[in-house]
Design a protein around this motif. Sequence first.
Motif, short mmCIF file in Angstrom:
data_model
loop_
_atom_site.label_atom_id
_atom_site.label_comp_id
_atom_site.label_asym_id
_atom_site.label_seq_id
_atom_site.Cartn_x
_atom_site.Cartn_y
_atom_site.Cartn_z
N VAL A 124 0.68 -1.30 -0.28
CA VAL A 124 -0.09 0.30 0.21
C VAL A 124 0.72 1.56 0.01
O VAL A 124 0.08 2.35 -0.10
N VAL A 125 2.23 1.44 0.89
CA VAL A 125 3.15 2.09 0.95
C VAL A 125 2.78 3.12 -0.51
O VAL A 125 3.00 4.96 0.18
N SER A 176 1.12 5.58 -1.44
CA SER A 176 -0.39 6.21 -2.18
C SER A 176 -1.05 7.33 -0.84
O SER A 176 -2.14 6.83 -0.59
N LEU A 190 -1.65 9.04 0.07
CA LEU A 190 -2.52 9.82 0.66
C LEU A 190 -2.65 11.21 1.33
O LEU A 190 -1.62 11.22 1.85
N ARG A 242 -9.47 7.27 -0.80
CA ARG A 242 -10.40 5.83 -1.08
C ARG A 242 -9.40 4.87 -0.20
O ARG A 242 -8.03 4.56 0.71
N LYS A 284 1.38 10.70 -4.99
CA LYS A 284 0.89 9.90 -4.15
C LYS A 284 1.22 9.60 -2.17
O LYS A 284 2.31 9.73 -2.29
N GLY A 337 0.36 7.01 1.04
CA GLY A 337 -0.54 5.41 2.09
C GLY A 337 -0.46 5.72 3.07
O GLY A 337 0.61 6.45 3.41
N MET A 377 -1.72 2.32 5.99
CA MET A 377 -1.68 1.50 6.45
C MET A 377 -1.82 1.29 7.72
O MET A 377 -1.07 0.84 8.27
N ALA A 412 -6.93 0.43 4.56
CA ALA A 412 -5.27 1.02 3.76
C ALA A 412 -6.40 2.45 3.30
O ALA A 412 -7.26 2.20 3.20
N ALA A 413 -5.16 3.34 3.00
CA ALA A 413 -6.10 4.05 2.44
C ALA A 413 -5.42 4.46 1.26
O ALA A 413 -3.68 4.66 1.92
N GLU A 414 -5.58 5.49 0.58
CA GLU A 414 -4.13 6.05 -1.18
C GLU A 414 -5.21 7.61 -0.72
O GLU A 414 -6.50 7.43 -1.19
#
Length: 179
Positions: free
Chosen positions: A14-15, A17, A18, A31, A128, A130, A132, A148-150
């Motif tokens: 995930v890292v 992408s 926030l 997201r 981007k 992210g 988690m 997870a959020a991005e």
Amino acid sequence: MKIVRLFAACALVVVPSLLTGCVSSAFKDIRVEAESDPKSNLGAFETYAWVAAAAAVRDPEGQWSPSNLDVGAEIVRLVDNQLQAAGKAKVNTMPDLLLAYGVGVDMKAMGVVENKDTGGYRFERIPKGGLMVVFIDPRTGRAIWAGAAEADVQENPSSDLVHKRLDYAITEMFKQAPL
């Protein structure tokens, strides 16, 4: 050691992408997703402890750096608030649940965008970020929940904006945590 490897693997997914926007539309690009181990009963745990944190920031020109905000401490505080509101207690020894988070920002990320003038597409820099958050069963060392959020990232965001976006992302994650 198994926990650290698991967390590192999860964070790498995930890292990149926030974090950005303005209040009325500040959250539309965020997201959020979450997954639970269907065999786990997250509502049964009563205590937790933080076990790991990871950060990866690719920002060679220093374009993203909220000046008065410790992002890691803010993530921990916001997650603690969610768990404590659900009746869970933070402890130093013998927790029912271990927590870890990973956060990443890539100010050099590239993406494909539509050129509205020509109708074609082009590559453009789209920073981007992210986040988690992972719950780990201390008995097995296995992840039993991950949120997870991005999102897109703006250059030079205010500390207040970053706080609001983190709060939104973590709140949305925990709406998907069956606590």
